[in-house]
Write a protein that holds these residues in place. Structure first.
Motif, PDB file in Angstrom:
ATOM      1  N   GLU A  39      13.417  15.815  18.419  1.00 54.99           N
ATOM      2  CA  GLU A  39      12.772  14.985  17.402  1.00 54.99           C
ATOM      3  C   GLU A  39      11.295  15.343  17.295  1.00 54.99           C
ATOM      4  O   GLU A  39      10.751  16.040  18.146  1.00 54.99           O
ATOM      5  N   TRP A  40      10.677  14.874  16.220  1.00 57.52           N
ATOM      6  CA  TRP A  40       9.234  15.030  16.068  1.00 57.52           C
ATOM      7  C   TRP A  40       8.683  13.827  15.345  1.00 57.52           C
ATOM      8  O   TRP A  40       9.433  12.936  14.940  1.00 57.52           O
ATOM      9  N   ALA A  41       7.370  13.779  15.193  1.00 61.29           N
ATOM     10  CA  ALA A  41       6.707  12.531  14.830  1.00 61.29           C
ATOM     11  C   ALA A  41       6.194  12.534  13.404  1.00 61.29           C
ATOM     12  O   ALA A  41       5.695  13.542  12.897  1.00 61.29           O
ATOM     13  N   ILE A  42       6.311  11.375  12.756  1.00 59.10           N
ATOM     14  CA  ILE A  42       5.583  11.085  11.536  1.00 59.10           C
ATOM     15  C   ILE A  42       4.727   9.851  11.810  1.00 59.10           C
ATOM     16  O   ILE A  42       4.918   9.161  12.825  1.00 59.10           O
ATOM     17  N   PHE A  43       3.785   9.562  10.914  1.00 59.42           N
ATOM     18  CA  PHE A  43       2.830   8.476  11.158  1.00 59.42           C
ATOM     19  C   PHE A  43       2.605   7.682   9.891  1.00 59.42           C
ATOM     20  O   PHE A  43       2.509   8.230   8.798  1.00 59.42           O
ATOM     21  N   ARG A  44       2.514   6.361  10.071  1.00 61.19           N
ATOM     22  CA  ARG A  44       2.103   5.459   9.012  1.00 61.19           C
ATOM     23  C   ARG A  44       1.269   4.361   9.650  1.00 61.19           C
ATOM     24  O   ARG A  44       1.680   3.786  10.669  1.00 61.19           O
ATOM     25  N   GLN A  45       0.106   4.080   9.065  1.00 61.55           N
ATOM     26  CA  GLN A  45      -0.762   3.012   9.558  1.00 61.55           C
ATOM     27  C   GLN A  45      -1.013   3.147  11.064  1.00 61.55           C
ATOM     28  O   GLN A  45      -1.010   2.170  11.806  1.00 61.55           O
ATOM     29  N   LYS A  46      -1.195   4.388  11.485  1.00 68.16           N
ATOM     30  CA  LYS A  46      -1.483   4.758  12.889  1.00 68.16           C
ATOM     31  C   LYS A  46      -0.343   4.436  13.838  1.00 68.16           C
ATOM     32  O   LYS A  46      -0.528   4.438  15.069  1.00 68.16           O
ATOM     33  N   GLN A  47       0.825   4.200  13.284  1.00 66.34           N
ATOM     34  CA  GLN A  47       2.012   3.978  14.099  1.00 66.34           C
ATOM     35  C   GLN A  47       2.881   5.233  14.060  1.00 66.34           C
ATOM     36  O   GLN A  47       3.166   5.765  12.990  1.00 66.34           O
ATOM     37  N   ARG A  48       3.313   5.686  15.233  1.00 59.54           N
ATOM     38  CA  ARG A  48       4.153   6.876  15.310  1.00 59.54           C
ATOM     39  C   ARG A  48       5.611   6.499  15.192  1.00 59.54           C
ATOM     40  O   ARG A  48       6.074   5.525  15.796  1.00 59.54           O
ATOM     41  N   ILE A  49       6.338   7.273  14.398  1.00 60.22           N
ATOM     42  CA  ILE A  49       7.782   7.102  14.231  1.00 60.22           C
ATOM     43  C   ILE A  49       8.434   8.442  14.544  1.00 60.22           C
ATOM     44  O   ILE A  49       8.075   9.464  13.959  1.00 60.22           O
ATOM     45  N   MET A  50       9.362   8.460  15.467  1.00 59.36           N
ATOM     46  CA  MET A  50      10.051   9.696  15.824  1.00 59.36           C
ATOM     47  C   MET A  50      11.290   9.863  14.932  1.00 59.36           C
ATOM     48  O   MET A  50      12.074   8.921  14.755  1.00 59.36           O
ATOM     49  N   VAL A  51      11.408  11.036  14.340  1.00 55.78           N
ATOM     50  CA  VAL A  51      12.546  11.323  13.454  1.00 55.78           C
ATOM     51  C   VAL A  51      13.260  12.568  13.965  1.00 55.78           C
ATOM     52  O   VAL A  51      12.639  13.452  14.598  1.00 55.78           O
ATOM     53  N   PRO A  52      14.566  12.681  13.717  1.00 53.80           N
ATOM     54  CA  PRO A  52      15.309  13.853  14.214  1.00 53.80           C
ATOM     55  C   PRO A  52      14.809  15.141  13.576  1.00 53.80           C
ATOM     56  O   PRO A  52      14.398  15.161  12.418  1.00 53.80           O
ATOM     57  N   LEU A  53      14.889  16.228  14.349  1.00 59.66           N
ATOM     58  CA  LEU A  53      14.531  17.531  13.806  1.00 59.66           C
ATOM     59  C   LEU A  53      15.551  17.971  12.746  1.00 59.66           C
ATOM     60  O   LEU A  53      16.728  17.665  12.860  1.00 59.66           O
TER      61      LEU A  53
END
Length: 268
Positions: A254-268
């Motif tokens: 997985e790798w990370a995306i960000f919104r409002q300084k919150q990290r969300i891990m999403v599948p590769l």
């Protein structure tokens, strides 16, 4: 999901074209998310625009943020536009930078070490005349600063963590375990690093960080994300699929995306 968190535009003085142009390029390349992250102003200076060819003026940052937010609304439903910044890391001025950024609804901040021992990491002649021991110390100083940036609590992403090799490919072969120690610090601080594909355009001819460092990053449990570091619209999303495939081969899931300084891990 396809995204790019590291893009610039003409305000910084060494990138070309407008924010809109980068968004349109992202749409053309079927991205779901485009993060705009131009270079931070030199906030420590009394001058409004200390280095016009390197970063935007301090007085330009509010209009920069407002433009990104307006475009976010305009492009809603077509692509998600995020407001970010690539921030220089000057330990002695960290509190000033942190206070400044708190005024704006940033989705993420990329912390990048661009200066070590008073000189740019991209200064092509900085290595001339240095002894082996001095080169080793320079590399250790570089990674010490990256470790400090990870522990600062200001950044969600660390930018191009071996970019010092950009115009000095021999950098990677300098013998020290500083990079590995720093990856452990980054993991403990729970900050993501980017795979930055702009290194392909420098003498080193490869991404930041190297395959070897990404293997060590996985070993230490470091989170990763993607950024092209585009300074022209046609580079948005550059090598995204190649990076995704490389990470899968290494063993990332997985790798990370960000919104409002919150990290969300999403599948590769």
């Amino acid at each position: 999901m396809k995204f790019d968190f590291h893009t610039h535009h003409d305000r910084c003085g060494h990138a070309v074209q407008s924010i809109r142009d980068y968004i349109e390029s992202a749409i053309s390349n079927n991205l779901d998310i485009i993060g705009i992250s131009d270079h931070s102003p030199h906030l420590y200076s009394e001058e409004d625009h200390l280095y016009p060819g390197i970063s935007m003026a301090k007085s330009h940052f509010p209009e920069y943020a407002e433009e990104v937010l307006q475009l976010k609304k305009e492009y809603e439903g077509r692509i998600e536009v995020l407001l970010g910044v690539e921030s220089d890391f000057f330990p002695e001025h960290l509190a000033q930078y942190k206070k400044f950024y708190e005024q704006f609804p940033l989705d993420y901040i990329i912390g990048s070490v661009h200066f070590v021992d008073g000189a740019s990491i991209f200064k092509k002649d900085r290595w001339e005349g240095l002894s082996t021991a001095q080169k080793q110390q320079t590399k250790e100083n570089y990674y010490q600063m990256i470790g400090q940036s990870a522990r600062s609590g200001v950044f969600q992403i660390l930018g191009h963590i071996d970019a010092m090799k950009g115009y000095y490919p021999e950098f990677s072969a300098i013998q020290t375990d500083a990079a590995d120690r720093t990856l452990q610090i980054i993991a403990e601080a729970d900050v993501a690093i980017e795979i930055n594909t702009s290194g392909k355009n420098k003498y080193c001819g490869g991404w930041y960080p190297s395959h070897e460092l990404l293997e060590r990053a996985l070993h230490h449990g470091v989170k990763v994300t993607f950024g092209s570091d585009a300074h022209k619209p046609e580079r948005v999303g550059d090598d995204f699929e190649e990076v995704r495939g490389n990470l899968k081969e290494i063993g990332f899931k997985e790798w990370a995306i960000f919104r409002q300084k919150q990290r969300i891990m999403v599948p590769l």
